[in-house]
Design a protein around this motif. Structure first.
Motif, short mmCIF file in Angstrom:
data_model
loop_
_atom_site.label_atom_id
_atom_site.label_comp_id
_atom_site.label_asym_id
_atom_site.label_seq_id
_atom_site.Cartn_x
_atom_site.Cartn_y
_atom_site.Cartn_z
N ALA A 16 0.81 -1.22 0.00
CA ALA A 16 0.00 0.00 0.00
C ALA A 16 0.85 1.27 0.00
O ALA A 16 0.50 2.25 -0.66
CB ALA A 16 -0.94 -0.01 1.19
N SER A 17 1.97 1.26 0.69
CA SER A 17 2.79 2.47 0.80
C SER A 17 3.47 2.85 -0.52
O SER A 17 3.97 3.97 -0.65
CB SER A 17 3.86 2.29 1.88
N THR A 52 -3.86 6.44 -5.87
CA THR A 52 -4.57 5.25 -6.35
C THR A 52 -5.47 5.60 -7.53
O THR A 52 -5.56 4.84 -8.49
CB THR A 52 -5.41 4.63 -5.22
N LEU A 79 -8.93 -2.15 -0.78
CA LEU A 79 -7.99 -1.20 -0.19
C LEU A 79 -8.12 -1.18 1.33
O LEU A 79 -7.65 -0.24 1.98
CB LEU A 79 -8.23 0.20 -0.76
N SER A 119 -6.81 -3.14 3.67
CA SER A 119 -5.62 -3.44 4.46
C SER A 119 -4.68 -2.23 4.47
O SER A 119 -4.48 -1.61 3.43
CB SER A 119 -4.88 -4.64 3.87
N PHE A 168 -2.62 -3.67 -1.08
CA PHE A 168 -3.81 -3.43 -1.90
C PHE A 168 -3.93 -4.58 -2.87
O PHE A 168 -2.93 -5.06 -3.42
CB PHE A 168 -3.68 -2.13 -2.70
#
Length: 87
Positions: free
Chosen positions: A28-29, A34, A53, A55, A59
């Motif tokens: 995700a980082s 997005t 999305l 978590s 992703f």
């Protein structure tokens, strides 16, 4: 984990048949924006089927091939380098 993300996704489009599924599971980082990433995927001939999305760590995005990629650079395909934490 490759640095040439656009070429990787263009190759995925080339080898998938029409309606084929592409799954993207990424840290995700690494995402800067997005929404810009999803727009860039549309330019590469993929339609968003689902996205998880929820978590804070990963992703999971599912796409379906709808068309060949448009031959131009996609600005939203930038991903940040992975940030690793020492534990």
């Amino acid at each position: 984990m490759g640095t040439n993300l656009q070429e990787i996704l263009e190759e995925a489009n080339r080898v998938l048949k029409q309606g084929g599924t592409l799954l993207v599971a990424e840290v995700a980082s690494r995402f800067e924006d997005t929404r810009a990433f999803m727009t860039a995927m549309a330019q590469l001939g993929f339609k968003s089927v689902s996205k998880d999305l929820s978590s804070p760590f990963f992703f999971l995005l599912e796409f379906s091939k709808t068309a060949p990629p448009r031959p131009r650079p996609c600005a939203g395909l930038r991903l940040r380098p992975c940030r690793y934490k020492r534990r």
